[in-house]
Design a protein around this motif. Structure first.
Motif, PDB file in Angstrom:
ATOM      1  N   GLU A 124      47.094  48.091  35.181  1.00  7.18           N
ATOM      2  CA  GLU A 124      45.912  49.608  35.180  1.00  7.18           C
ATOM      3  C   GLU A 124      46.336  50.149  33.240  1.00  7.18           C
ATOM      4  O   GLU A 124      45.354  50.801  32.705  1.00  7.18           O
ATOM      5  CB  GLU A 124      45.529  50.872  36.096  1.00  7.18           C
ATOM      6  CG  GLU A 124      45.189  50.348  37.273  1.00  7.18           C
ATOM      7  CD  GLU A 124      45.283  50.978  37.764  1.00  7.18           C
ATOM      8  OE1 GLU A 124      45.715  51.708  37.663  1.00  7.18           O
ATOM      9  OE2 GLU A 124      44.863  50.876  38.946  1.00  7.18           O
ATOM     10  N   SER A 125      47.512  50.506  32.995  1.00  7.18           N
ATOM     11  CA  SER A 125      47.625  50.972  31.571  1.00  7.18           C
ATOM     12  C   SER A 125      47.617  49.929  30.063  1.00  7.18           C
ATOM     13  O   SER A 125      47.922  49.721  29.348  1.00  7.18           O
ATOM     14  CB  SER A 125      49.100  50.914  32.249  1.00  7.18           C
ATOM     15  OG  SER A 125      49.989  51.965  32.702  1.00  7.18           O
ATOM     16  N   ILE A 126      47.615  48.669  30.944  1.00  7.47           N
ATOM     17  CA  ILE A 126      47.471  47.110  29.083  1.00  7.47           C
ATOM     18  C   ILE A 126      46.026  47.320  29.386  1.00  7.47           C
ATOM     19  O   ILE A 126      44.818  47.051  30.498  1.00  7.47           O
ATOM     20  CB  ILE A 126      48.035  45.902  30.097  1.00  7.47           C
ATOM     21  CG1 ILE A 126      49.699  46.902  30.119  1.00  7.47           C
ATOM     22  CG2 ILE A 126      47.552  44.910  28.821  1.00  7.47           C
ATOM     23  CD1 ILE A 126      50.080  46.371  29.617  1.00  7.47           C
ATOM     24  N   PRO A 127      46.029  47.370  28.358  1.00  4.26           N
ATOM     25  CA  PRO A 127      44.114  46.998  27.470  1.00  4.26           C
ATOM     26  C   PRO A 127      43.415  46.062  28.392  1.00  4.26           C
ATOM     27  O   PRO A 127      44.332  44.928  28.262  1.00  4.26           O
ATOM     28  CB  PRO A 127      44.343  47.232  26.543  1.00  4.26           C
ATOM     29  CG  PRO A 127      45.731  47.809  25.595  1.00  4.26           C
ATOM     30  CD  PRO A 127      46.752  47.504  26.964  1.00  4.26           C
ATOM     31  N   ALA A 128      41.879  46.203  29.036  1.00  2.00           N
ATOM     32  CA  ALA A 128      41.618  45.263  29.241  1.00  2.00           C
ATOM     33  C   ALA A 128      41.572  44.043  28.670  1.00  2.00           C
ATOM     34  O   ALA A 128      41.838  42.703  29.432  1.00  2.00           O
ATOM     35  CB  ALA A 128      39.746  45.293  28.908  1.00  2.00           C
ATOM     36  N   ALA A 129      41.197  44.049  27.603  1.00  2.00           N
ATOM     37  CA  ALA A 129      40.855  42.375  26.728  1.00  2.00           C
ATOM     38  C   ALA A 129      42.533  41.802  27.100  1.00  2.00           C
ATOM     39  O   ALA A 129      42.742  40.738  26.800  1.00  2.00           O
ATOM     40  CB  ALA A 129      41.109  42.978  25.354  1.00  2.00           C
ATOM     41  N   THR A 130      43.506  42.427  26.342  1.00  3.32           N
ATOM     42  CA  THR A 130      45.296  42.086  26.795  1.00  3.32           C
ATOM     43  C   THR A 130      45.023  41.345  28.310  1.00  3.32           C
ATOM     44  O   THR A 130      46.014  40.491  27.831  1.00  3.32           O
ATOM     45  CB  THR A 130      46.337  42.655  26.831  1.00  3.32           C
ATOM     46  OG1 THR A 130      45.948  43.570  24.987  1.00  3.32           O
ATOM     47  CG2 THR A 130      47.389  41.951  26.077  1.00  3.32           C
ATOM     48  N   ARG A 131      45.151  42.237  29.653  1.00  3.44           N
ATOM     49  CA  ARG A 131      45.092  41.483  30.732  1.00  3.44           C
ATOM     50  C   ARG A 131      44.685  40.097  30.970  1.00  3.44           C
ATOM     51  O   ARG A 131      45.350  39.701  31.881  1.00  3.44           O
ATOM     52  CB  ARG A 131      44.501  42.228  31.670  1.00  3.44           C
ATOM     53  CG  ARG A 131      45.382  43.677  31.258  1.00  3.44           C
ATOM     54  CD  ARG A 131      44.724  44.473  32.867  1.00  3.44           C
ATOM     55  NE  ARG A 131      43.712  45.226  33.018  1.00  3.44           N
ATOM     56  CZ  ARG A 131      43.252  46.200  32.709  1.00  3.44           C
ATOM     57  NH1 ARG A 131      43.212  47.107  32.418  1.00  3.44           N
ATOM     58  NH2 ARG A 131      41.891  46.301  33.069  1.00  3.44           N
ATOM     59  N   ARG A 132      43.130  39.532  29.673  1.00  4.30           N
ATOM     60  CA  ARG A 132      43.134  38.289  29.919  1.00  4.30           C
ATOM     61  C   ARG A 132      43.382  37.237  29.655  1.00  4.30           C
ATOM     62  O   ARG A 132      43.253  35.814  30.063  1.00  4.30           O
ATOM     63  CB  ARG A 132      41.750  38.147  29.331  1.00  4.30           C
ATOM     64  CG  ARG A 132      40.761  39.565  30.102  1.00  4.30           C
ATOM     65  CD  ARG A 132      38.997  38.597  29.750  1.00  4.30           C
ATOM     66  NE  ARG A 132      38.514  40.319  29.011  1.00  4.30           N
ATOM     67  CZ  ARG A 132      37.664  40.917  28.522  1.00  4.30           C
ATOM     68  NH1 ARG A 132      38.367  40.997  27.108  1.00  4.30           N
ATOM     69  NH2 ARG A 132      37.352  42.103  28.719  1.00  4.30           N
ATOM     70  N   THR A 133      44.969  37.393  29.129  1.00  2.00           N
ATOM     71  CA  THR A 133      45.130  36.331  28.666  1.00  2.00           C
ATOM     72  C   THR A 133      47.417  36.762  28.974  1.00  2.00           C
ATOM     73  O   THR A 133      47.449  37.907  29.507  1.00  2.00           O
ATOM     74  CB  THR A 133      45.513  35.801  26.851  1.00  2.00           C
ATOM     75  OG1 THR A 133      46.241  37.358  26.623  1.00  2.00           O
ATOM     76  CG2 THR A 133      44.417  35.530  26.752  1.00  2.00           C
ATOM     77  N   GLY A 134      48.170  35.547  29.144  1.00  2.00           N
ATOM     78  CA  GLY A 134      49.842  35.399  29.379  1.00  2.00           C
ATOM     79  C   GLY A 134      49.854  36.169  30.536  1.00  2.00           C
ATOM     80  O   GLY A 134      51.201  36.724  30.522  1.00  2.00           O
TER      81      GLY A 134
END
Length: 344
Positions: free
Chosen positions: A196-206
């Protein structure tokens, strides 16, 4: 959960043939090999089976791993010594066993299959388990203590340095705020908070957003990089001339110190421009790999845990202390020896 025997039978050691092939030429009569990260004993089993003249010393900080490997290697009991130790304790272990030098040593770094697969150990973010992460469960520091007692500044530092987490400050602040209401005791709530702390755009990869945080906590709990920076020079210095070292690393934080030590050992210390290198300045090592080798595609398909592996190997060509060739000489290692986490 699969039975122990089934799980171990299905365990596939990473880059097994390449490790054995790299070390095998050092198997002179009476040779002593070291598996510095014994784990479930797969690499050691292959070395002992292929090289019938060697004696093998297996080190592991995890008593469960030692017990499992001991069963797997029982048929080689007359040629093995299995020792509960962290691998930077190699000089002390060799001293206790009366071994003046070794001829081959293997490091398979990172977390072991046993530690990942036993949920209660708390290494994985994919399911809820006690927040432990100790490779040696007799050691005092747990991930629960780190998460619940470290300051936001210190949490951010280890997430940034050991997890290479771009949002270290944000994750650390969220942890501190959440633990003020209720301390963390298991992995599930922590993994969800990190996500939840990681921005949604970043959560989509990696992959899973908690992967980097869990890596950082594991490294901190077990002082992995501090131990590694001591262990690789000590291993090189313990090698006989003609002896070989092979290392499997799984991320850049592990690979960098290995590369640095092997490169220092393989370089001349003579001032540039001299027509002849003065005695004592010649390289101590011959690199056996050009850069870091990676597993073949078919191995990764068979064993997904091999995907990130980086393999390096070198041969000892003359005597000399590699630690003295490192920046700062032995001072850095000695400082870490005084301050790093130790196995109790």
């Amino acid at each position: 959960m699969a039975a122990v025997g089934e799980r171990e039978a299905g365990h596939v050691p990473v880059m097994l043939e390449r490790c054995v092939d790299a070390l095998a030429p050092a198997a002179v009569p009476g040779a002593v090999f070291v598996d510095a990260t014994l784990g479930l004993g797969g690499h050691s089993e292959a070395l002992l089976a292929r090289l019938p003249r060697i004696r093998l010393i297996g080190l592991d900080r995890d008593p469960q791993a030692l017990a499992r490997a001991g069963g797997r290697l029982a048929r080689f009991a007359d040629r093995t010594d299995l020792v509960h130790a962290v691998y930077d304790e190699l000089p002390e272990v060799l001293g206790r066993l009366g071994v003046p030098e070794i001829h081959g040593i293997l490091f398979d770094l990172g977390v072991s299959s046993l530690q990942l697969d036993v949920r209660e150990r708390g290494f994985a973010y994919a399911y809820d388990a006690p927040l432990d992460m100790r490779m040696d469960q007799t050691a005092p520091l747990t991930a629960q203590e780190v998460v619940n007692t470290y300051s936001a500044q210190d949490l951010a530092r280890i997430l940034r340095e050991y997890g290479e987490e771009r949002f270290a400050g944000r994750v650390a602040a969220a942890i501190v705020a959440a633990r003020a209401k209720e301390p963390f005791t298991t992995t599930g709530p922590l993994a969800e908070l990190v996500r939840e702390s990681i921005p949604a755009a970043t959560r989509r990869t990696g992959g899973h957003p908690a992967k980097r945080t869990f890596q950082a906590l594991r490294i901190e709990v077990n002082a992995e990089l501090t131990v590694l920076e001591r262990a690789i020079p000590a291993a090189v210095d313990a090698l006989a001339v003609g002896g070989r070292i092979a290392v499997l690393a799984y991320h850049s934080l592990e690979d960098r110190p290995v590369k640095r030590v092997l490169a220092a050992g393989a370089s001349s210390t003579a001032p540039p421009g001299l027509p002849i290198a003065p005695p004592g300045t010649e390289p101590l090592l011959r690199l056996l790999t050009r850069g870091a080798q990676e597993p073949a595609e078919d191995e990764v398909a068979q064993n997904p845990r091999a995907a990130s592996a980086k393999f390096r190997a070198a041969e000892r060509v003359r005597k000399g202390a590699v630690a003295q060739r490192m920046p700062g000489g032995g001072e850095r290692g000695e400082k870490h020896r005084r301050t790093g986490n130790r196995r109790s």
